[in-house]
Design a protein around this motif. Structure first.
Motif, short mmCIF file in Angstrom:
data_model
loop_
_atom_site.label_atom_id
_atom_site.label_comp_id
_atom_site.label_asym_id
_atom_site.label_seq_id
_atom_site.Cartn_x
_atom_site.Cartn_y
_atom_site.Cartn_z
N GLY A 1 10.13 1.84 -17.48
CA GLY A 1 10.61 3.08 -18.08
C GLY A 1 10.64 4.27 -17.16
N ALA A 2 10.22 4.12 -15.89
CA ALA A 2 10.23 5.26 -14.97
C ALA A 2 11.66 5.71 -14.68
CB ALA A 2 9.53 4.89 -13.67
N ASP A 3 11.88 7.03 -14.62
CA ASP A 3 13.21 7.55 -14.32
C ASP A 3 13.35 7.79 -12.82
OD1 ASP A 3 11.84 9.92 -13.72
OD2 ASP A 3 12.30 10.84 -15.66
N PHE B 1 0.84 -1.19 0.00
CA PHE B 1 0.00 0.00 0.00
C PHE B 1 0.88 1.25 0.00
CE2 PHE B 1 -2.50 -3.40 1.75
CZ PHE B 1 -3.76 -3.21 1.19
N LEU B 2 0.72 2.04 -1.04
CA LEU B 2 1.52 3.26 -1.23
C LEU B 2 0.73 4.49 -0.81
CD1 LEU B 2 2.70 2.45 -4.84
CD2 LEU B 2 4.11 2.28 -2.80
N PRO B 3 1.41 5.51 -0.29
CA PRO B 3 0.72 6.76 0.00
C PRO B 3 0.40 7.52 -1.29
CG PRO B 3 3.06 6.99 0.40
CD PRO B 3 2.84 5.54 0.07
N ALA C 1 4.43 5.26 -19.42
CA ALA C 1 3.85 3.91 -19.31
C ALA C 1 3.89 3.34 -17.90
CB ALA C 1 4.58 2.96 -20.26
N SER C 2 4.53 4.03 -16.98
CA SER C 2 4.68 3.46 -15.64
C SER C 2 3.46 3.74 -14.79
CB SER C 2 5.93 4.03 -14.96
OG SER C 2 5.77 5.41 -14.70
N GLY C 3 3.14 2.80 -13.89
CA GLY C 3 2.05 2.98 -12.96
C GLY C 3 2.56 3.59 -11.67
N PRO C 4 1.66 3.75 -10.67
CA PRO C 4 2.07 4.39 -9.42
C PRO C 4 3.15 3.64 -8.66
CG PRO C 4 -0.16 3.49 -9.27
CD PRO C 4 0.23 3.45 -10.70
N ALA C 5 3.13 2.29 -8.69
CA ALA C 5 4.15 1.54 -7.96
C ALA C 5 5.52 1.68 -8.62
CB ALA C 5 3.75 0.06 -7.87
N SER C 6 5.58 1.59 -9.95
CA SER C 6 6.85 1.76 -10.65
C SER C 6 7.40 3.16 -10.43
CB SER C 6 6.67 1.50 -12.15
OG SER C 6 6.28 0.17 -12.38
N SER C 7 6.53 4.16 -10.51
CA SER C 7 6.96 5.54 -10.31
C SER C 7 7.47 5.75 -8.89
CB SER C 7 5.80 6.50 -10.60
OG SER C 7 5.39 6.40 -11.95
N TRP C 8 6.75 5.17 -7.93
CA TRP C 8 7.20 5.30 -6.54
C TRP C 8 8.55 4.62 -6.34
CZ3 TRP C 8 8.54 1.66 -2.94
CH2 TRP C 8 8.76 2.14 -1.63
#
Length: 296
Positions: free
Chosen positions: A110-112, A54-56, A119-126
């Protein structure tokens, strides 16, 4: 070969955790190590052990819950979507004691380093932007034999088939590490980049085929289906574990059952994600289907 039966219980509980460290494992994967005060009470069953993360929300420093008891899911569903924690399902790659820690491998899509990618979702971005001390919550098992472990080859299995994409790689690695000497495993893994290959230790006799997506020239998952269709598979009684993009998983299962003659009960298949859909979309579909079934 080690075999396991389904557990009688599936005990899970919420744990507050924080980021201990991050490690870039390949161009597509970052490993994040989590710690927490009560992690001695957490018990991973290894293999493909899944849990809820669970992410904030971006404006929060930690996830916000109205209820973390037995009614957590109903309470979470009715929370304001802009305030409720972002829920995702992941695999525990490894758990250690003294100190109490566990690792999770995140595919970045692909998240930096700032967490930005179309293309990234919230978990990849986090995960791409995660820093030591960042806080989140997990719903994880408290006993090793729990309902979050799906890889359970029955007695009489002669050999193992494993297939997956980058999202399934942590689970495949855990399964291979768990297999006992003398087990034969045929493995097909699709990865985004050549540098995403990694050493996968196992006591089993594992024959691993790596399929690099940017070489295959096909949408994600199709190359695995093609590889299966042309593969020479071992004889004997198989047990197949298939995970990754839902459409590809269904196509692989159809091939194994209809064209290869696998027993349906000997094919464990899981869609870790679905092209064009978020986990919220999938949860909404499951909730609607359950409600319709109750009405019927």
């Amino acid at each position: 070969m080690t075999t396991t039966a389904a557990p009688a219980t599936a005990p899970f509980r919420f744990f507050d955790v924080h980021v201990v460290r991050t490690e870039r494992r390949s161009p597509s994967v970052v490993r994040i190590t989590f710690g927490g005060e009560r992690l001695a009470e957490m018990a991973s069953g290894g293999r493909d052990q899944r849990f809820k993360l669970f992410l904030p929300q971006p404006h929060q420093s930690r996830p916000v819950f109205d209820d973390t008891g037995e009614g957590w899911y109903a309470a979470w569903r009715v929370q304001d979507p802009a305030e409720r924690a972002v829920m995702r399902t992941y695999t525990i790659r490894e758990q250690r004691h003294d100190p109490e820690e566990f690792d999770v491998d995140f595919v970045l899509h692909g998240a930096d380093a700032a967490g930005h990618a179309p293309a990234s979702g919230p978990a990849s971005s986090w995960a791409a932007a995660a820093r030591t001390g960042d806080r989140l919550s997990v719903l994880a098992p408290t006993v090793e034999d729990n309902g979050g472990v799906d890889f359970r080859p029955p007695s009489g299995t002669d050999w193992i088939l494993l297939t997956g994409d980058g999202t399934a790689l942590p689970a495949v690695a855990g399964i291979l590490a768990w297999l006992t000497p003398g087990t034969h495993a045929q493995v097909f893994l699709e990865i985004d980049h050549e540098d995403d290959r990694r050493y996968l230790p196992s006591f089993a006799d594992a024959d691993i085929t790596w399929i690099v997506r940017d070489h295959a020239g096909a949408p994600g998952g199709e190359a695995v289906v093609d590889a299966l269709r042309t593969a020479t598979l071992p004889t004997g009684t198989p047990y197949a574990w298939i995970a990754g993009e839902a459409g590809s998983v269904k196509a692989q299962r159809r091939h194994l059952v209809q064209e290869r003659g696998f027993d349906r009960r000997a094919v464990k298949f899981t869609g870790y994600w679905r092209r064009g859909a978020t986990e919220e979309d999938l949860i909404a579909e499951l909730t609607a289907a359950a409600a319709a079934a109750d009405q019927d």
